[in-house]
Design a protein around this motif. Structure first.
Motif, PDB file in Angstrom:
ATOM      1  N   LEU A   1       5.896  -3.009  -8.541  1.00  0.00           N
ATOM      2  CA  LEU A   1       6.323  -3.356  -7.179  1.00  0.00           C
ATOM      3  C   LEU A   1       5.980  -2.243  -6.195  1.00  0.00           C
ATOM      4  O   LEU A   1       5.535  -2.489  -5.077  1.00  0.00           O
ATOM      5  N   ALA A   2       6.181  -0.991  -6.639  1.00  0.00           N
ATOM      6  CA  ALA A   2       5.863   0.138  -5.743  1.00  0.00           C
ATOM      7  C   ALA A   2       4.372   0.147  -5.391  1.00  0.00           C
ATOM      8  O   ALA A   2       3.979   0.432  -4.246  1.00  0.00           O
ATOM      9  N   TYR A   3       3.547  -0.161  -6.366  1.00  0.00           N
ATOM     10  CA  TYR A   3       2.090  -0.197  -6.132  1.00  0.00           C
ATOM     11  C   TYR A   3       1.729  -1.250  -5.074  1.00  0.00           C
ATOM     12  O   TYR A   3       0.989  -0.977  -4.113  1.00  0.00           O
ATOM     13  N   TYR A   4       2.257  -2.464  -5.232  1.00  0.00           N
ATOM     14  CA  TYR A   4       1.912  -3.540  -4.292  1.00  0.00           C
ATOM     15  C   TYR A   4       2.617  -3.376  -2.941  1.00  0.00           C
ATOM     16  O   TYR A   4       2.133  -3.862  -1.916  1.00  0.00           O
ATOM     17  N   GLU A   5       3.749  -2.676  -2.953  1.00  0.00           N
ATOM     18  CA  GLU A   5       4.396  -2.365  -1.672  1.00  0.00           C
ATOM     19  C   GLU A   5       3.551  -1.347  -0.883  1.00  0.00           C
ATOM     20  O   GLU A   5       3.491  -1.401   0.337  1.00  0.00           O
ATOM     21  N   ARG A   6       2.908  -0.401  -1.613  1.00  0.00           N
ATOM     22  CA  ARG A   6       2.033   0.542  -0.919  1.00  0.00           C
ATOM     23  C   ARG A   6       0.853  -0.179  -0.267  1.00  0.00           C
ATOM     24  O   ARG A   6       0.385   0.203   0.823  1.00  0.00           O
ATOM     25  N   LYS A   7       0.341  -1.207  -0.939  1.00  0.00           N
ATOM     26  CA  LYS A   7      -0.725  -2.005  -0.307  1.00  0.00           C
ATOM     27  C   LYS A   7      -0.226  -2.656   0.980  1.00  0.00           C
ATOM     28  O   LYS A   7      -0.950  -2.742   1.983  1.00  0.00           O
ATOM     29  N   TYR A   8       1.001  -3.133   0.945  1.00  0.00           N
ATOM     30  CA  TYR A   8       1.590  -3.719   2.151  1.00  0.00           C
ATOM     31  C   TYR A   8       1.681  -2.672   3.259  1.00  0.00           C
ATOM     32  O   TYR A   8       1.342  -2.939   4.425  1.00  0.00           O
ATOM     33  N   GLU A   9       2.133  -1.467   2.914  1.00  0.00           N
ATOM     34  CA  GLU A   9       2.249  -0.402   3.911  1.00  0.00           C
ATOM     35  C   GLU A   9       0.875  -0.061   4.518  1.00  0.00           C
ATOM     36  O   GLU A   9       0.759   0.290   5.682  1.00  0.00           O
ATOM     37  N   GLY A  10      -0.156  -0.187   3.680  1.00  0.00           N
ATOM     38  CA  GLY A  10      -1.502   0.035   4.212  1.00  0.00           C
ATOM     39  C   GLY A  10      -1.853  -0.960   5.302  1.00  0.00           C
ATOM     40  O   GLY A  10      -2.464  -0.611   6.328  1.00  0.00           O
ATOM     41  N   LEU A  11      -1.455  -2.226   5.082  1.00  0.00           N
ATOM     42  CA  LEU A  11      -1.695  -3.243   6.126  1.00  0.00           C
ATOM     43  C   LEU A  11      -0.891  -2.933   7.374  1.00  0.00           C
ATOM     44  O   LEU A  11      -1.363  -3.115   8.506  1.00  0.00           O
TER      45      LEU A  11
END
Length: 408
Positions: free
Chosen positions: A38-48
């Motif tokens: 979840l932390a990994y995919y949340e970081r992708k969200y933060e990138g957006l």
């Protein structure tokens, strides 16, 4: 299995994001714990989030073109739609929608600004055209010509209008300039005869100057060039187009000779620098003659200065235009003073002024007798009327006498 408000990881390691339309699979995670997934995919969200924030600042703080901004928004929208990320994707879409609205608003503001600028440019060009058309009838040839050239520079600095309006205004503007140019050429046509004579004389001087340009007899040739320069100045001006060409050829022939002499006598540079210092002193002395108060004395003093100037010799070539330009300025001022003095002492003008003064004096004397007669007869009303007319004629006489006094 692990989850947060916007996503979860099931027991097989599949990662889901929660949306208004339900859960959407965004990837799988086999290398670690569900929390790490979840932390990994949340970081992708933060990138957006960061990318959208950067685009928002660009739109709000720069002159980013609407077309370019909308293309960037759509690119990010695709990134959000196809994102393999966990977070509030709907909120990102809402931010992008708001950004589209802002771009549309900016585009309308720019359109209104361009329309305003176009209207201002039209008004400015119409004023230029009106002034050009007025100048087209002027007889102040130099002043009006310089102003028309300035108007052209101003025109070039204004934005273009739509083609039809711009062409119509430019046609009127160009026509006004053409009218002025034709009238000015017609005015100066009467000067062609004497200028043609000057042209023929200078053609001969150019021919001789060119024949001397290859001479290595330095002293006598340089002396002859000085004599040619004296003859050149005495010849008067040719037509402007011919004058520039003749001068370039005449000066060019001298330059060839003096350049060759300069290469042979390079050691004379110090002498030329001294000549420059002496001529600068003469220029200062000449400039003190202005403004002209005593024309005769000023002209005599200038002749003396000019004789010493001609006797000094050459100065460094790069300093020549500057130093000669200052002397020419003084010479032109003296010539203008001579022309003003000639107009002031013109016998025909003086005779007309004297004749007018005599007529006014006779009229004043006659009216004064009539006033006295009316007063003696007790007709004060008539006397007052005649006195009013007498006062007007007396004022004219006083002005004429003052003008006549300027001829003495």
């Amino acid at each position: 299995m692990s989850s947060d408000p916007w996503g979860r990881v099931d027991e097989t390691g599949t990662v889901y994001v929660r949306t208004a339309d339900g859960e959407k699979e965004v990837g799988s995670w086999q290398a670690g714990s569900p929390d790490e997934a979840l932390a990994y995919y949340e970081r992708k969200y933060e990138g957006l989030v960061v990318e959208i924030g950067l685009l928002e600042r660009r739109v709000q703080t720069t002159d980013l073109a609407p077309k370019e901004a909308l293309a960037a928004i759509e690119h990010l929208r695709t990134s959000v739609t196809e994102a393999h990320a966990v977070g509030d994707l709907a909120a990102l879409g809402t931010r992008l929608d708001a950004l589209v609205a802002l771009v549309d608003t900016r585009r309308e503001e720019r359109r209104a600004q361009r329309a305003k600028q176009s209207e201002e440019a039209r008004g400015a060009k119409e004023k230029l055209v009106a002034e050009a058309e007025e100048l087209a009838e002027s007889e102040q040839w130099r002043t009006a010509g310089e102003r028309l050239r300035a108007l052209v520079d101003t025109w070039k600095g204004l934005p273009r209008l739509d083609r039809k309006a711009d062409d119509e205004l430019w046609h009127r503007f160009s026509h006004a300039r053409s009218v002025f140019s034709k009238r000015r050429k017609a005015h100066f046509a009467s000067l062609d005869a004497q200028r043609e004579e000057a042209r023929r004389t200078k053609e001969k001087l150019v021919t001789e100057a060119q024949s001397l340009s290859d001479s290595t007899d330095w002293g006598p040739t340089a002396a002859r060039y000085r004599e040619l320069m004296t003859e050149w100045k005495a010849a008067g001006r040719a037509q402007r187009e011919a004058e520039d060409d003749l001068w370039n050829r005449f000066r060019g022939a001298q330059d060839v000779f003096f350049a060759a002499r300069g290469e042979v006598f390079a050691e004379r540079d110090s002498e030329q620098r001294e000549n420059l210092a002496r001529k600068e002193e003469l220029v200062v002395e000449a400039e003190k003659l202005l403004p002209v108060s005593d024309l005769k004395s000023a002209r005599a003093a200038f002749r003396s200065i000019n004789e010493r100037w001609e006797a000094i010799g050459h100065v460094p070539r790069d300093a020549r235009p500057r130093i000669e330009g200052r002397m020419h300025t003084v010479e032109r001022a003296l010539q203008e003073s001579e022309e003003a003095e000639w107009r002031r002492t013109n016998p025909e003008v003086r005779a007309r002024a004297a004749g007018l003064t005599g007529q006014l004096q006779a009229a004043v004397d006659k009216l004064r007798d009539q006033v006295d007669a009316a007063r003696a007869a007790g007709n004060n009303a008539k006397a007052d009327k005649l006195q009013s007319e007498l006062d007007g004629r007396q004022a004219l006489l006083d002005a004429a006498l003052k003008g006549l006094g300027e001829f003495r």
